[in-house]
Design a protein around this motif. Structure first.
Motif, short mmCIF file in Angstrom:
data_model
loop_
_atom_site.label_atom_id
_atom_site.label_comp_id
_atom_site.label_asym_id
_atom_site.label_seq_id
_atom_site.Cartn_x
_atom_site.Cartn_y
_atom_site.Cartn_z
N PHE A 44 0.87 -1.15 0.03
CA PHE A 44 -0.07 -0.03 -0.01
C PHE A 44 0.84 1.20 0.10
O PHE A 44 2.06 1.45 0.49
N SER A 45 0.20 2.31 -0.26
CA SER A 45 1.12 3.69 -0.31
C SER A 45 -0.13 4.83 -0.24
O SER A 45 -1.00 4.51 -0.87
N PHE A 46 0.35 5.75 0.35
CA PHE A 46 -0.66 7.08 0.45
C PHE A 46 0.42 8.26 0.97
O PHE A 46 1.43 7.81 1.37
N ASP A 47 0.16 9.38 0.68
CA ASP A 47 0.80 10.75 1.10
C ASP A 47 0.12 11.08 2.02
O ASP A 47 -1.10 11.39 2.54
N VAL A 48 1.10 11.49 3.28
CA VAL A 48 0.55 12.22 4.48
C VAL A 48 1.01 13.63 4.63
O VAL A 48 2.30 13.88 3.95
N PRO A 49 0.52 14.80 5.23
CA PRO A 49 1.25 15.96 5.60
C PRO A 49 2.64 15.50 6.34
O PRO A 49 2.69 14.63 7.08
N ASP A 50 3.57 16.69 6.41
CA ASP A 50 4.61 16.73 6.99
C ASP A 50 4.11 16.56 8.69
O ASP A 50 3.16 17.22 8.98
N GLY A 51 4.85 15.60 9.41
CA GLY A 51 4.60 15.79 10.95
C GLY A 51 4.76 14.22 11.42
O GLY A 51 5.28 13.37 10.69
N SER A 52 4.10 14.12 12.73
CA SER A 52 4.45 12.80 13.35
C SER A 52 3.21 12.02 13.15
O SER A 52 2.25 12.24 13.64
N TRP A 53 3.22 10.85 12.49
CA TRP A 53 2.07 9.97 12.20
C TRP A 53 2.25 8.51 12.78
O TRP A 53 3.23 7.92 12.26
N TYR A 54 1.33 7.81 13.32
CA TYR A 54 1.28 6.59 13.53
C TYR A 54 0.41 5.95 12.40
O TYR A 54 -0.77 6.63 12.05
N VAL A 55 0.77 4.79 11.67
CA VAL A 55 0.06 4.20 10.94
C VAL A 55 -0.89 2.91 11.31
O VAL A 55 -0.06 2.01 11.77
N HIS A 56 -1.89 2.90 11.42
CA HIS A 56 -2.68 1.69 11.75
C HIS A 56 -3.51 1.11 10.79
O HIS A 56 -3.96 1.83 9.78
N ALA A 57 -3.85 -0.27 10.72
CA ALA A 57 -4.59 -0.88 10.05
C ALA A 57 -5.85 -1.71 10.57
O ALA A 57 -5.64 -2.24 11.73
N VAL A 58 -6.78 -1.68 9.74
CA VAL A 58 -8.16 -2.80 10.39
C VAL A 58 -8.28 -3.66 9.15
O VAL A 58 -8.61 -2.97 8.10
N GLY A 59 -8.76 -4.62 9.32
CA GLY A 59 -9.29 -5.55 8.21
C GLY A 59 -10.68 -6.02 9.01
O GLY A 59 -10.98 -6.35 10.15
N GLY A 60 -11.73 -6.04 7.87
CA GLY A 60 -12.98 -6.33 8.35
C GLY A 60 -13.75 -6.88 7.18
O GLY A 60 -13.52 -6.99 5.96
N ILE A 61 -15.29 -6.74 7.44
CA ILE A 61 -16.28 -6.64 6.52
C ILE A 61 -17.08 -5.51 6.28
O ILE A 61 -17.52 -5.04 7.40
#
Length: 401
Positions: A44-61
């Motif tokens: 996966f890939s995406f762009d985020v603004p400058d800063g401190s970010w945690y990346v979380h994921a969720v799988g579901g229906i």
């Protein structure tokens, strides 16, 4: 801006959709700064603004409204809730698993609409429970909420969706998970710390909710963290720290580990008043904080009143929001469902009677510990919001709201 690129792996039986988002904290709260939806694990890939970010994921229906009923969770740099921020150029790896879910992450919207005073009573009881996981539900929580036991029990179940005893069990398990991840304390000591008299009780609850013993949970969590550290080139001979030093970083006392888990989210308060001069009579007034000037995502915070008047939104995550309101002819099917409204408004210069080009609500910025007060919203009869369209509620919702 910088690009986040990474990989989702893990065992998440039944998941048909995966969402990955960037958030300001180690747990999911508010709207993601950026998000991507996948059909399966992988790149996966995406762009985020400058800063401190945690990346979380969720799988579901996803249901027919696009709401994701979460089956598995994960975070970059560790398990969900115990990861670390991503740095520009760093490869992101997220292990998604039902083991890492947050058992206390409840929507607080399943029951009938409640007044501000009723929500305050529920939050006081929840705060008291988290302060002392061994608290007496039939005594301490009643006094904390200033309500009789039977009244509080019914109110709690309406607003939260589970009994107080069930919520306390989940809170104990979440605290135990934090101690298993953040400390080297023995399972026996952890069981006592979170309010159980014997380790067997804690083991029984872990098997019931997660299907593993506390020891197995700890071993799997450590394996995930160590695997990512190795993949990132941060272990073995390439690391600047010795194994003993790395182990010392993980060694927390019970008190410090619990304090870290129980630290309240960074949030503020929004207050104001909704006015309506029309002649129609509604059943409920809905006020929500949205990331955009139209309600095309789940609100970061919301409340419902029986009629226009003063409102208060508490525990609002830090961020920039548009305050929108609707007077409802019938109860909402879900927060953000404004289709039953007949009068609408927003903070700022809005005109719901004419062209949507005249819809210009003004954003407000909420900071931790601060209060945004004095907001004035005047409702006008109209059909504007019904014509907004868009995919409502297609946002990052791991709890199935």
């Amino acid at each position: 801006m910088f690009r986040v690129e990474g990989e989702l792996v893990g065992n998440c039986p039944g998941a048909a959709v995966f969402q990955v988002g960037a958030f300001p904290g180690p747990r999911i709260a508010g709207q993601p700064a950026a998000m991507v939806t996948l059909d399966c694990t992988g790149h996966f890939s995406f762009d985020v603004p400058d800063g401190s970010w945690y990346v979380h994921a969720v799988g579901g229906i996803a249901d027919d409204r696009g709401i994701l009923n979460g089956l598995g969770w994960g975070s970059h740099g560790g398990i969900y809730g115990f990861g670390r921020p991503v740095t520009p150029g760093e490869p992101v790896r997220i292990h998604v698993s039902p083991l890492w879910r947050d058992l206390t992450h409840l929507p607080l919207i399943r029951g009938a609409m409640l007044s501000d005073d009723q929500w305050q009573a529920i939050h006081r009881a929840m705060a008291r429970l988290h302060e002392d996981l061994g608290s007496n539900i039939e005594g301490d929580l009643d006094r904390a909420a200033s309500l009789a036991r039977t009244r509080l029990s019914a109110l709690f179940r309406r607003g939260v969706g589970v009994t107080m005893e069930e919520y306390r069990t989940r809170a104990r398990l979440e605290a135990a998970k934090a101690l298993l991840v953040l400390s080297d304390a023995a399972v026996h000591d952890i069981a006592l710390e979170v309010g159980y008299s014997t380790p067997a009780q804690l083991r029984r609850m872990f098997l019931r909710y997660l299907g593993v013993t506390p020891g197995e949970f700890r071993r799997q969590a450590q394996a995930v963290s160590e695997a990512w550290q190795g993949a990132d080139g941060q272990s073995g001979a390439e690391s600047d720290e010795s194994p003993a030093a790395r182990q010392a970083v993980r060694r927390y006392s019970l008190t410090s580990a619990l304090s870290r888990w129980l630290t309240p989210p960074r949030a503020g308060t929004v207050r104001g008043e909704v006015l309506y001069r029309g002649e129609h009579s509604g059943r409920a007034l809905y006020i929500g904080l949205f990331p955009n000037p139209v309600p095309d995502a789940y609100p970061a915070a919301w409340t419902a009143l029986p009629a226009p008047g003063p409102f208060t939104l508490r525990r609002v995550p830090e961020g920039r929001y548009y305050v929108l309101a609707a007077y409802l002819a019938a109860r909402m099917l879900y927060p953000g469902d404004l289709s039953s409204g007949f009068a609408y408004g927003g903070y700022g210069d809005v005109d719901t009677t004419g062209d949507l080009a005249n819809w210009h609500p003004m954003p407000v910025t909420v900071r931790a510990g601060d209060e945004v007060a004095g907001l004035r919203i005047e409702l006008v009869d109209g059909e504007a919001i019904r014509r907004f369209g868009g995919n409502w509620l297609r946002s990052f919702l791991p709890d199935g709201r």
